[in-house]
Design an enzyme around this catalytic site. Sequence first.
Site, PDB file in Angstrom:
ATOM      1  N   HIS A   7       1.686   6.953  -0.761  1.00  0.00           N
ATOM      2  CA  HIS A   7       0.811   6.109   0.048  1.00  0.00           C
ATOM      3  C   HIS A   7      -0.479   5.910  -0.744  1.00  0.00           C
ATOM      4  O   HIS A   7      -1.156   6.876  -1.085  1.00  0.00           O
ATOM      5  CB  HIS A   7       0.516   6.787   1.394  1.00  0.00           C
ATOM      6  N   HIS A  23       0.801  -1.231   0.000  1.00  0.00           N
ATOM      7  CA  HIS A  23       0.000   0.000   0.000  1.00  0.00           C
ATOM      8  C   HIS A  23       0.832   1.279   0.000  1.00  0.00           C
ATOM      9  O   HIS A  23       0.267   2.375  -0.015  1.00  0.00           O
ATOM     10  CB  HIS A  23      -0.910   0.011   1.233  1.00  0.00           C
TER      11      HIS A  23
END
Length: 151
Positions: free
Chosen positions: A73, A58
């Site tokens: 992110h 992620h």
Amino acid sequence: MSIEVGSPVPGLAAPISEVPDPVFSQAMVGPGVAVKPEPGSADAVAPIAGTVATLHPHAFVVAAPGGTAVLVHLGIDTVKLKGEGFTLHVAKGDVVEAGQRIVTWNPTEVESHGYSSVCPVVALDVAPEALSDLREDGRVEAGDALFAVSG
């Protein structure tokens, strides 16, 4: 010397203050720009050329030879998905070019789990004054300049 930081995903650029997480919105990890990604499956690409310093499904950090490091992110709280829905295409320590595919993911799927898909793009360990040419609105393609970092 200045490094241009490209968008890792296509979508809408937004001020980092709009990220629904205080760690990012208050620039605790560093200054940057947010990108609200387009729906559907997409590749997240390297925002700069350098070495993959950190790699999670992620999130990832690419560090340029001069020391500038950029965190991408993919969504907020997406660590809770434990990698589900994310496909890695590189390994930690790999040298990558700006625009090279790092992760394939699906922002729509992230949102279906109740998480924000917004992508903070953050310059690590620099003062806000180190950033210039911030693009905080409008549509961007993957690779379009979001900001420049002087190091």
